[in-house]
Structure formats: C-alpha cells, structure tokens
Design an enzyme around this catalytic site. Sequence first.
Site, PDB file in Angstrom:
ATOM      1  NE  ARG A 230       2.291 -15.332  15.929  1.00  0.00           N
ATOM      2  CZ  ARG A 230       1.055 -15.001  16.276  1.00  0.00           C
ATOM      3  NH1 ARG A 230       0.207 -14.549  15.360  1.00  0.00           N
ATOM      4  NH2 ARG A 230       0.655 -15.122  17.532  1.00  0.00           N
TER       5      ARG A 230
ATOM      6  CB  CYS B 292      -5.226 -18.873  14.306  1.00  0.00           C
ATOM      7  SG  CYS B 292      -6.660 -18.065  15.074  1.00  0.00           S
TER       8      CYS B 292
END
Length: 278
Positions: free
Chosen positions: A180, A236
């Site tokens: 990601r 995050c």
Amino acid sequence: MNRSDVLITADELLARLSDDGSTPRLLDVRWTLQKPDGRDDFAARHIPGAIYVDMDTELAARSDHDPTEGRHPLPSAEAFQEQVRTWGIDQLTEVVVYDDNSSLGAARAWWLLQWAGMKARVLDGGLNAFVAAGGELTAGAGDPVQPSTVTITPDSMPVLDADAASAWTGVLLDARAGERFRGETEPLDSRAGHIPGARSAPAAEYTADGKFVDEETLRTRFSDLGALDQPVGVYCGSGVTACHNALALASLGVETSLYPASWSGWSSDPARPVATGS
C-alpha cells in the site's frame, strides 16, 4: 517511558488479577479491518471484568465528518471525556487494554488515553497470551461499572494536521503494509501511494506471534529508519495502526506525533501530492 511503562505481560496481569487489592480496569478492543465490530467475539470469550470498547463509536468521532479528517478522526475532548467516565476510569485507575490482533486495536485506545492525560498499558500478546499463561476467560455482555467524574487533559500527546505532516522535517513513518505504501494496491482509500518523504514502517513487522519483538530488535529496526535520533511523525490508513508504531516507539522511550487523518484523509484532498514506489 520504557517498555514496562506501556506494556504488561500476561504473567504480570495474572498476578495483578489475583491480588487482594483493586484490580485493573480492562478494556477489550477487539477490532480488525475485516471485522470492525467485535461485540460477538467479546460476548463469546473475554477476560473477566473487561469492558468491550468499540473502535468506530468510542475511539473515533461518532458523527459525519469531512473526508480529509480520515476514516477514524479523533473524538472531541468532550466526547472522549464522557467515554472515559463511562468506563469508570479516573487518574488513579490502573488501565490495561488488550485485543486479539497483535495489539493493533488496543494501541489506539492506549494512545487516546495518553492523549487525554491518562495512563494505560497494553497487554503484550493480548487474549492469546493471557490464555497461554493460564488465564481463564468468561462469556457474556460484561459486568456494569460505576462511572467516574474524571476531568481529562486533552492534547497531552502531539498531533499533526495535513499541513504539519507535509512540512515535517523529521522522519515520517507509514504503518501500512509495504504494497500500500508503494502504491501497488489500495483497497480502502481514494488514491494509492504515500505522503512524499515518508518511510515505510509496516506495523506488522514489530510483532511476532502477537507479541512485540524484543527491545534490541525494535531498536535496530527503528534506528535503520532514522527514528531514534530525530523527531518522529506516524500515520497509517486511518490513524489506528499508526498508534501501534507510536506504542512500539514509546517502549523505547521515543515520543511521536500522530497524524490522525492519515492516508485516508490525505488522499481525500486532491490538492495533496502523492508519491509511489519505495
């Protein structure tokens, strides 16, 4: 802070629960991206005396919000103070937070309590470690608690907004999985990639079998990222697993600044640049 200030072992918790004096307030934060509501899991098995804590309604803002604030924006000080009171916690309460997912959910509750000027520790290894150490579990909805009248001290932990994250001059750590971060896949948010200048620090790399790796290994891994000798910011996907990195660094005595909106907030703003690759 050091490791024993932020983490408690299952053996230590069992000893505390067997004391004749007051027992810790136990908060159960069963949560994963795949199953955000852990009430059924809690009802099936939990540590006796624990209270179930919901990530989406108790550890994040409850109402509709600007997408640039991210998927799990911080609750208001007023809302979180009321929540802490509902849990029966005051400044003298010993608090232990746990989950069954390598402390990824528990770390968010730990961070918010620190932000509120409270103290808490995370059960290293969570529910599985407790059972392995000989702890017995119970079932049901949990016992009612007597609310407190505590007054929290919000903003006791440093927080970044998008502008501050963009201008950050220290190291900015991204706790998401490496694919990601690199922009190879993005299953949740509007754009793939990472904040320019950030470094990949997947939270999953700091635990093994649900427990945090030893202090020497942690120190080496964060040192390689430059996170031990300059200011550290963490983010995050939505501000949850970044708290796990903040917890790991706190166990080494390193303070961090959290960007709560994280990638979900950043990527929702088309004016914000995106980087890809390693």
